[in-house]
Design a protein around this motif. Structure first.
Motif, PDB file in Angstrom:
ATOM      1  N   THR A 259      47.928  45.138  20.857  1.00 34.59           N
ATOM      2  CA  THR A 259      47.065  46.375  21.588  1.00 34.59           C
ATOM      3  C   THR A 259      48.216  47.036  22.349  1.00 34.59           C
ATOM      4  O   THR A 259      47.951  47.380  23.550  1.00 34.59           O
ATOM      5  N   PHE A 260      49.089  47.957  21.711  1.00 24.31           N
ATOM      6  CA  PHE A 260      50.053  48.616  22.072  1.00 24.31           C
ATOM      7  C   PHE A 260      49.742  49.938  23.007  1.00 24.31           C
ATOM      8  O   PHE A 260      50.284  50.585  23.675  1.00 24.31           O
ATOM      9  N   VAL A 261      48.287  50.281  22.822  1.00 20.74           N
ATOM     10  CA  VAL A 261      47.807  51.547  23.444  1.00 20.74           C
ATOM     11  C   VAL A 261      47.114  51.526  24.830  1.00 20.74           C
ATOM     12  O   VAL A 261      46.899  52.115  25.626  1.00 20.74           O
ATOM     13  N   PHE A 262      47.012  49.993  25.091  1.00 20.54           N
ATOM     14  CA  PHE A 262      46.357  49.905  26.522  1.00 20.54           C
ATOM     15  C   PHE A 262      47.625  49.601  27.689  1.00 20.54           C
ATOM     16  O   PHE A 262      48.488  49.226  27.261  1.00 20.54           O
ATOM     17  N   SER A 263      47.082  49.941  28.974  1.00 19.47           N
ATOM     18  CA  SER A 263      48.023  49.728  30.062  1.00 19.47           C
ATOM     19  C   SER A 263      48.714  48.199  29.969  1.00 19.47           C
ATOM     20  O   SER A 263      47.902  47.176  30.107  1.00 19.47           O
ATOM     21  N   PRO A 264      50.038  48.416  30.436  1.00 15.44           N
ATOM     22  CA  PRO A 264      50.691  47.047  30.446  1.00 15.44           C
ATOM     23  C   PRO A 264      50.127  46.103  31.551  1.00 15.44           C
ATOM     24  O   PRO A 264      49.866  44.990  31.219  1.00 15.44           O
ATOM     25  N   VAL A 265      49.704  46.869  32.696  1.00 17.53           N
ATOM     26  CA  VAL A 265      49.183  46.175  33.886  1.00 17.53           C
ATOM     27  C   VAL A 265      47.976  45.393  33.529  1.00 17.53           C
ATOM     28  O   VAL A 265      47.658  44.205  33.895  1.00 17.53           O
ATOM     29  N   ALA A 266      47.147  46.176  32.891  1.00 15.03           N
ATOM     30  CA  ALA A 266      45.738  45.557  32.514  1.00 15.03           C
ATOM     31  C   ALA A 266      45.921  44.639  31.780  1.00 15.03           C
ATOM     32  O   ALA A 266      45.154  43.516  31.773  1.00 15.03           O
ATOM     33  N   ALA A 303      56.851  46.160  22.743  1.00 17.18           N
ATOM     34  CA  ALA A 303      55.966  46.523  21.800  1.00 17.18           C
ATOM     35  C   ALA A 303      55.280  47.936  21.960  1.00 17.18           C
ATOM     36  O   ALA A 303      55.317  48.906  21.004  1.00 17.18           O
ATOM     37  N   GLU A 304      55.052  48.584  23.274  1.00 22.78           N
ATOM     38  CA  GLU A 304      54.712  49.690  23.477  1.00 22.78           C
ATOM     39  C   GLU A 304      55.528  50.658  23.359  1.00 22.78           C
ATOM     40  O   GLU A 304      55.412  52.177  23.182  1.00 22.78           O
ATOM     41  N   THR A 305      56.982  50.472  23.336  1.00 17.65           N
ATOM     42  CA  THR A 305      58.116  51.166  22.974  1.00 17.65           C
ATOM     43  C   THR A 305      58.537  51.201  21.543  1.00 17.65           C
ATOM     44  O   THR A 305      58.482  52.316  21.128  1.00 17.65           O
ATOM     45  N   MET A 306      58.479  50.132  20.968  1.00 15.79           N
ATOM     46  CA  MET A 306      58.974  49.857  19.377  1.00 15.79           C
ATOM     47  C   MET A 306      57.976  50.502  18.633  1.00 15.79           C
ATOM     48  O   MET A 306      58.315  51.114  17.565  1.00 15.79           O
ATOM     49  N   ILE A 307      56.699  49.945  18.728  1.00 17.06           N
ATOM     50  CA  ILE A 307      55.603  50.518  17.658  1.00 17.06           C
ATOM     51  C   ILE A 307      55.425  52.125  17.653  1.00 17.06           C
ATOM     52  O   ILE A 307      55.623  52.585  16.360  1.00 17.06           O
ATOM     53  N   PRO A 308      55.226  52.660  18.754  1.00 13.85           N
ATOM     54  CA  PRO A 308      55.138  54.347  18.297  1.00 13.85           C
ATOM     55  C   PRO A 308      56.542  54.755  17.936  1.00 13.85           C
ATOM     56  O   PRO A 308      56.693  55.917  17.054  1.00 13.85           O
ATOM     57  N   LEU A 309      57.649  54.233  18.434  1.00 17.53           N
ATOM     58  CA  LEU A 309      58.941  54.655  18.028  1.00 17.53           C
ATOM     59  C   LEU A 309      59.411  54.418  16.562  1.00 17.53           C
ATOM     60  O   LEU A 309      59.930  55.235  16.030  1.00 17.53           O
ATOM     61  N   ILE A 310      59.028  53.318  15.983  1.00 15.01           N
ATOM     62  CA  ILE A 310      59.327  53.175  14.570  1.00 15.01           C
ATOM     63  C   ILE A 310      58.216  53.890  13.763  1.00 15.01           C
ATOM     64  O   ILE A 310      58.641  54.404  12.797  1.00 15.01           O
ATOM     65  N   ALA A 311      56.924  53.618  14.217  1.00 16.34           N
ATOM     66  CA  ALA A 311      55.706  54.252  13.064  1.00 16.34           C
ATOM     67  C   ALA A 311      55.689  55.545  13.351  1.00 16.34           C
ATOM     68  O   ALA A 311      55.343  56.253  12.216  1.00 16.34           O
ATOM     69  N   LEU A 312      55.778  56.237  14.423  1.00 17.43           N
ATOM     70  CA  LEU A 312      55.274  57.693  14.624  1.00 17.43           C
ATOM     71  C   LEU A 312      56.158  58.747  15.181  1.00 17.43           C
ATOM     72  O   LEU A 312      56.484  59.626  14.735  1.00 17.43           O
ATOM     73  N   GLY A 313      57.171  58.242  16.132  1.00 17.07           N
ATOM     74  CA  GLY A 313      58.053  59.013  16.713  1.00 17.07           C
ATOM     75  C   GLY A 313      57.332  59.788  18.081  1.00 17.07           C
ATOM     76  O   GLY A 313      58.184  60.594  18.477  1.00 17.07           O
ATOM     77  N   LEU A 314      56.203  59.711  18.043  1.00 17.64           N
ATOM     78  CA  LEU A 314      55.562  60.342  19.083  1.00 17.64           C
ATOM     79  C   LEU A 314      55.171  59.211  20.217  1.00 17.64           C
ATOM     80  O   LEU A 314      54.656  58.071  20.060  1.00 17.64           O
ATOM     81  N   PRO A 315      55.250  59.742  21.679  1.00 17.71           N
ATOM     82  CA  PRO A 315      55.093  58.612  22.537  1.00 17.71           C
ATOM     83  C   PRO A 315      53.432  58.549  22.853  1.00 17.71           C
ATOM     84  O   PRO A 315      53.002  58.581  23.845  1.00 17.71           O
ATOM     85  N   LEU A 316      52.881  57.673  21.924  1.00 19.39           N
ATOM     86  CA  LEU A 316      51.511  57.296  22.043  1.00 19.39           C
ATOM     87  C   LEU A 316      51.232  55.826  22.597  1.00 19.39           C
ATOM     88  O   LEU A 316      50.567  55.104  21.678  1.00 19.39           O
ATOM     89  N   SER A 317      51.640  55.834  23.758  1.00 15.56           N
ATOM     90  CA  SER A 317      51.174  54.634  24.498  1.00 15.56           C
ATOM     91  C   SER A 317      51.859  54.707  25.869  1.00 15.56           C
ATOM     92  O   SER A 317      52.483  55.610  26.257  1.00 15.56           O
ATOM     93  N   PRO A 318      51.054  53.806  26.854  1.00 14.64           N
ATOM     94  CA  PRO A 318      51.444  54.146  28.220  1.00 14.64           C
ATOM     95  C   PRO A 318      53.054  53.786  28.582  1.00 14.64           C
ATOM     96  O   PRO A 318      53.655  54.757  29.088  1.00 14.64           O
ATOM     97  N   MET A 319      53.812  53.074  27.866  1.00 17.44           N
ATOM     98  CA  MET A 319      55.046  52.846  27.913  1.00 17.44           C
ATOM     99  C   MET A 319      55.899  53.841  27.314  1.00 17.44           C
ATOM    100  O   MET A 319      56.940  54.377  27.928  1.00 17.44           O
ATOM    101  N   ALA A 320      55.499  54.198  26.170  1.00 16.37           N
ATOM    102  CA  ALA A 320      56.184  55.403  25.548  1.00 16.37           C
ATOM    103  C   ALA A 320      56.200  56.812  26.286  1.00 16.37           C
ATOM    104  O   ALA A 320      57.102  57.662  26.288  1.00 16.37           O
ATOM    105  N   ALA A 321      54.974  56.957  27.023  1.00 15.08           N
ATOM    106  CA  ALA A 321      54.818  58.086  27.795  1.00 15.08           C
ATOM    107  C   ALA A 321      55.249  58.096  28.987  1.00 15.08           C
ATOM    108  O   ALA A 321      55.418  59.057  30.009  1.00 15.08           O
ATOM    109  N   GLY A 322      55.992  56.879  29.499  1.00 16.65           N
ATOM    110  CA  GLY A 322      56.390  56.553  30.837  1.00 16.65           C
ATOM    111  C   GLY A 322      57.823  56.168  30.884  1.00 16.65           C
ATOM    112  O   GLY A 322      58.695  57.016  30.498  1.00 16.65           O
ATOM    113  N   PRO A 323      58.286  54.974  31.178  1.00 18.27           N
ATOM    114  CA  PRO A 323      59.750  54.418  31.453  1.00 18.27           C
ATOM    115  C   PRO A 323      60.402  54.613  29.878  1.00 18.27           C
ATOM    116  O   PRO A 323      61.555  55.087  30.049  1.00 18.27           O
ATOM    117  N   ALA A 324      59.814  54.610  28.788  1.00 16.05           N
ATOM    118  CA  ALA A 324      60.470  54.765  27.567  1.00 16.05           C
ATOM    119  C   ALA A 324      60.677  56.271  27.110  1.00 16.05           C
ATOM    120  O   ALA A 324      61.095  56.556  26.012  1.00 16.05           O
TER     121      ALA A 324
END
Length: 457
Positions: A259-266, A303-324
């Motif tokens: 569930t890599f598109v959801f907030s890590p805190v949530a 997961a929220e860093t690696m999945i968008p990074l490997i599959a898409l190259g686009l920051p499509l997760s809270p982590m990818a759009a934030g710290p990563a």
């Protein structure tokens, strides 16, 4: 290959050592500290393997040592430890804060080793439809921004605040492009990342705002002594957790990786509640929730860093759009073309198997450094930090780093952009619960979705 491995090894060591130390300092938000240093590593020209290993080792190590102030002192090590505070407080009242710490960090170690291969697997499943997802990126960013806002503390206030925030980014970006001849990205990113810090600094300058930061006196803490309950140098997390706790932590790591598109805190809150509802014994419930929740902090970040990074190259997760975010977009080294959705970042520069190998290497380095340290020296480390580390010095160091990076990208105008976005974003965070993940998605909606909407007209 040998050169890439050596870079990954050396930068993993740097990331693990630096952030194992930073994790001891309470209130060091991941976005505000991990992202700028990762950005610096990218801009210094470190090869892709080294950049990836540095980042992953940094977040894993920090999410091990951030449990020390959380469990022993009752103050959040960072944003991700907030869901752990309630259970940690109850275990302190029972007189076993050291058990809370050991359960939490052992869960984190187990989850980290599970999350890396799970992230690669889920990325492989998504890869066949990566082009279709890239074409839909402007609309996915808009949907993801609303979804992440709904799962934040602000909920509908965060959703409503997205629209003026997006317009603010669009307007500032257009003005900057007119003045400099090129747009900015790093300065916007740093403004969002350091928003709460910038807001607090402005509050400290205001007589009215200063009252909200006033403290009557120093806080007192009682620390449990370090007690060694194992033989050998390296404790075994599988022996610290019982079988049921290991199973719960492993299951939560798999689910939260998917569930890599959801907030890590949530996800951290949700996984803890799901597991807690299945356990009747009060003590076992509390210790199990500590393991599962801290494990989820590791698995979601990985997961929220690696999945968008490997599959898409686009920051499509809270982590990818934030710290990563620097792993995706750090011009001129890594870029995301806002017009076409084309990327030039770690997605293009590393193979899938390299993400797996270097990811496991980074996790191993971080755990070998941070885990035994936290298990054996938590009391001494927490005591030393409280007595000797100045929060003002840490803030000053990061302020200087941010200033240098902004001047590099766009001179004084870039510094003003960072202050403007940081002040507004920080107040939105403090007053309305619009956290940095929502704001980062708002930024990408501004540079991707708004042009797409204009093109339709």
């Amino acid at each position: 290959m040998i050169e890439a491995f050596l870079w990954a090894l050396s930068m993993g060591l740097v990331g693990a050592i630096v952030f194992a130390a930073i994790g001891l300092v309470s209130g060091t938000d991941e976005t505000a500290v991990v992202a700028p240093l990762t950005l610096l590593v990218v801009l210094l020209g470190v090869p892709p393997a080294g950049v990836f290993s540095f980042f992953l080792a940094a977040v894993v190590a920090k999410h091990i040592t951030h449990a020390i102030p959380t469990t022993l002192l009752g103050i959040p090590g960072d944003t991700m430890t907030v869901p752990l505070l309630g259970d940690a407080q109850q275990l302190r009242e029972l007189g076993v804060p050291h058990i809370a710490l050991r359960k939490a960090i052992s869960g984190g170690v187990i989850a980290a080793f599970i999350a890396v291969p799970m992230a690669v697997l889920f990325a492989w499943i998504l890869s066949p439809i990566a082009d279709e997802i890239s074409d839909l990126a402007p609309w996915i960013f808009a949907g993801a921004a609303i979804l992440i806002a709904l799962t934040s503390k602000g909920r509908w206030a965060a959703v409503g605040a997205l629209f003026p925030f997006v317009l603010l980014i669009v307007g500032i970006n257009q003005f900057v492009t007119t003045q400099l001849g090129h747009s900015l990205s790093i300065s916007f990113f740093l403004g969002i990342a350091t928003g709460p810090l910038v807001a607090d600094l402005f509050l400290a300058l205001s007589p009215a705002g200063r009252k909200t930061l006033h403290r009557d006196g120093p806080t007192e803490f009682a620390l449990a002594p370090d007690v060694r309950t194992w033989s050998g140098r390296m404790p075994n997390p599988l022996k610290v957790l019982d079988r049921k706790q290991t199973a719960y932590t492993s299951g939560a790591a798999v689910v939260s990786s998917a569930t890599f598109v959801f907030s890590p805190v949530a996800m951290t809150v949700l996984m803890g509640e799901v597991v807690g509802a299945r356990i009747k014994n009060g003590y076992h419930k509390l210790t199990s929730k500590m393991a599962v929740r801290n494990g989820t902090t590791e698995s979601t970040y990985i997961a929220e860093t690696m999945i968008p990074l490997i599959a898409l190259g686009l920051p499509l997760s809270p982590m990818a759009a934030g710290p990563a975010a620097p792993l995706f977009n750090a011009p001129p080294v890594y870029t995301v073309d806002t017009a076409t959705g084309q990327t030039h970042n770690l997605h293009n520069l590393l193979e899938t198997w390299e993400f797996l190998v270097f990811g496991l290497l980074a996790v191993t380095i971080a755990c070998l450094i941070a885990y035994p340290f936290a298990m054996t020296n938590a009391h001494r480390a927490a005591s030393w930090v409280l007595k000797n580390v100045s929060h003002e010095a840490i803030i000053g160091a990061f302020a200087g780093l941010i200033l240098v990076i902004c001047l590099y990208e766009g001179g004084l105008l870039a510094v003003l952009v960072t202050l403007t976005v940081g002040l507004i974003g920080g107040l939105m965070n403090r007053m309305f619960g619009v956290h940095s993940g929502v704001q980062f998605m708002g930024y990408y909606a501004a540079v991707l979705t708004v042009p797409a909407i204009i093109a339709l007209g």
